[in-house]
Enzyme design. Sequence first.
Site: not given
Length: 310
Positions: A48-49, A172, A215
């Site tokens: 996503t980042n 995650k 993460i």
Amino acid sequence: MAVLGGIHVPSLTFFKNDTRQEIDWDIQKKHFEFLISSGLHGIVIAGTNGEAATLSSEEKTQLVELAGKTAQRLGRADIPIALGCGAGCTRDVIDQTIEAKAAGANAALVLVPSYFHFAMDAAAIIAFFEEVADASPIPIIIYNFPSVVAGLEVNSEMLEILGRHKNIVGVKLTCGGIAKVCRVAAVFNTSEFCALAGQSDWLIPALAVGGTGCITGVANLFPQTCVKLYNLYQSGKMEEAQALQKKVAVAEWGFAKCGINGTKWVVAKKLGYPEDSAHCRRPYPKYSSEEKKTWLFNQVSTLDAVEQGL
């Protein structure tokens, strides 16, 4: 466990400030060098980042190849690389896992497809992950992030089923589900299937109930601090770990509140990257408020002394 233990960073992706917003490969290389040389346990490309939704399959594989070459040059050829493999249909996700393997990735981080969210009940979600895992040449990490997939949730009952698949190795939990971490640990040995926190501000609680690491986007700026936090807990230094966890949680709030564009701005600001290369791909808006910039800078600077001392 070589893939899923410790601190993994979802690397940012940097773009040129032009009409096409192509990847700025010079800045990307510098950032990979910074991350890989910091002692992190793994790197995630196109999470996503990393603005996965804006990247083509070709760009994803090019990023994996660059990260792998950088790791080899820095003497860290063994650092695990996971690639975010997401698409609107099962076929395309499987294709991305095959491409990821060819590029050198060690695992695939996979979201639930959500365009047809109204049809994705528990049975459909389980079937999706099992079909992908059957066909993928690399292990699958389930990415549970309801906020970006129309609220679709991989709950504990589904994880108990999916964790039995030999090619699904972990989850995650960006949902913040500390109880899920505990329930996964209650059912599985960590060598079979394990859970990682999706943020650094609850790393110690996650480890305390059986998680194996996290993460975290914070590691884009404070990688050694995140590794220290993990190591303190693993060494049994609980008071020190708890004290550092509180500081990390303060900085994490800055990243969480200000979004990906704020994260990219402050990382570029502090690491000396050109601000023009820190904008997200459109239509994600620029981080332009001077008031917000000042607040964010001050909020995350609480970890400066820790990181600089390592």
